[in-house]
Design an enzyme around this catalytic site. Sequence first.
Site, PDB file in Angstrom:
ATOM      1  N   HIS A   1       0.825  -1.203   0.000  1.00  0.00           N
ATOM      2  CA  HIS A   1       0.000   0.000   0.000  1.00  0.00           C
ATOM      3  C   HIS A   1       0.866   1.262   0.000  1.00  0.00           C
ATOM      4  CE1 HIS A   1      -2.214   3.167   2.327  1.00  0.00           C
ATOM      5  NE2 HIS A   1      -3.085   2.928   1.368  1.00  0.00           N
TER       6      HIS A   1
ATOM      7  N   GLU B   1       2.069   1.825  -3.464  1.00  0.00           N
ATOM      8  CA  GLU B   1       1.002   2.382  -4.315  1.00  0.00           C
ATOM      9  C   GLU B   1       0.961   3.906  -4.175  1.00  0.00           C
ATOM     10  OE1 GLU B   1      -3.304   3.654  -3.569  1.00  0.00           O
ATOM     11  OE2 GLU B   1      -2.996   1.611  -2.841  1.00  0.00           O
ATOM     12  N   HIS B   2       1.071   4.399  -2.939  1.00  0.00           N
ATOM     13  CA  HIS B   2       1.095   5.845  -2.722  1.00  0.00           C
ATOM     14  C   HIS B   2       2.303   6.489  -3.394  1.00  0.00           C
ATOM     15  CE1 HIS B   2      -1.935   6.938   0.556  1.00  0.00           C
ATOM     16  NE2 HIS B   2      -2.181   5.668   0.291  1.00  0.00           N
TER      17      HIS B   2
ATOM     18  N   GLU C   1       4.786  11.200   2.418  1.00  0.00           N
ATOM     19  CA  GLU C   1       3.723  10.213   2.217  1.00  0.00           C
ATOM     20  C   GLU C   1       3.571   9.307   3.432  1.00  0.00           C
ATOM     21  OE1 GLU C   1       0.562   9.641  -0.173  1.00  0.00           O
ATOM     22  OE2 GLU C   1       2.205  11.094  -0.349  1.00  0.00           O
TER      23      GLU C   1
ATOM     24  N   GLU D   1      -3.960   8.080   7.481  1.00  0.00           N
ATOM     25  CA  GLU D   1      -4.958   7.153   6.947  1.00  0.00           C
ATOM     26  C   GLU D   1      -5.196   5.999   7.928  1.00  0.00           C
ATOM     27  OE1 GLU D   1      -5.755   4.535   2.848  1.00  0.00           O
ATOM     28  OE2 GLU D   1      -3.862   5.608   3.132  1.00  0.00           O
TER      29      GLU D   1
END
Length: 420
Positions: free
Chosen positions: A47, A50-51, A120, A127
Amino acid sequence: MSLQQHRLSNGFRVVTEHMPGLASASIGVWVTAGARHETPQQNGIAHFLEHMAFKGTAKRSSLQIAEAIEDVGGYINAYTSREVTAYYVRVLENDVALGLDVIADILRNPVLDNAEIEVERGVILQEIGQALDTPDDVIFDWLQEEAYPGQPLGRTILGPHERVSNFSREDLSGFIAQHYGPEQMILSAAGAVDHDEIVRLAEQLFGDMPPKPLFDVDAAKFSGGEVRQLKPLEQAHFALGFESPGYRADDIYVAQIYASALGGGMSSRLFQEIRENRGLCYTIFAQAGAYADTGMMTIYAGTSGEQLPELAGITIDEMKRAASDMSPAEVARARAQMKAGLLMGLESPSNRAERLARLIQIWDRIPALEETIAQIDAVTTGDVRDFAQTMATSASAALALYGPVETAPTLQELQERRAA
């Protein structure tokens, strides 16, 4: 022929479907590298990667990536699941080549700048915090962990705070080196696309990638268990899971039809009995999730702490009742809903591109739509009752509870009710 497939010499797969009358196209690359492909030390890295794909490449800054697509009115995004990571765009017909070039760029040339990694990292930690503050999100992660304890399939997609806090550039590039090979990638495009042109672009953009060894994931084992987190929330959150078929299993459509009849809509048994007749909740549903080698039938509801014991008990009773009196009309309705959902979804190029990629990942072919419809239609009331009997009495179970759940029944108590 509108549906076509091709495999490059390095194993990179291409599938396209031309949809007449559309002016736009959905194009994406699905990579068989999700949370299930991580080691415990890597949990959350798929994940994170992906960012980072959108944070700059050798020829485009993060802003230029966004501007390249949005300047032509397009849309770009990505997601990570337990079995895949997908990167996709939606653009007009004349911008297909641009869209695919941007996807190839972020997949093959990410800079992974250390300063951007730190930026990020903060976003992802926020998140994670947001997910932990969202009870009807986090409870499914807890249920997954109880169902598959100590296994890749049981770990969260976002990863734990302590892991995400320590990923380095070398960790990210190492995951790419291990998992982002041509045989792990599927380029799927639907809408206003030309197959030969997509293949030509794929050869140009991905044809020189060297093959990598395929990664063998550990076989999943549904163990089951219970987690109960007390917190003074307005609602008590209840998630009950049962071992069910994987997406390659013969009875996957039986499981999905059962889930629809049990709790898939306003006419379903759980909705009618628990919400409409008794007023015990606002939200209740059942769904049949599936992976390559396992699946989980999940029932979720949110209610008050005082009403949760009654709701949980009625849920078990309704599951048991379905095994004996599930009617042909209910099965027919569930079949109709399933077919309608499938066919309506195919009107969207984005949904169609995703479906094609998933089918290639699962079977390395695209079963004819008529074949899928025939399999749905072949499910009988007897099939659903037999499956309901397994769910109600013998399937392994997991339970997750969150909120004012002090008086909620234990998993053992629910098991005893199943056996009574």
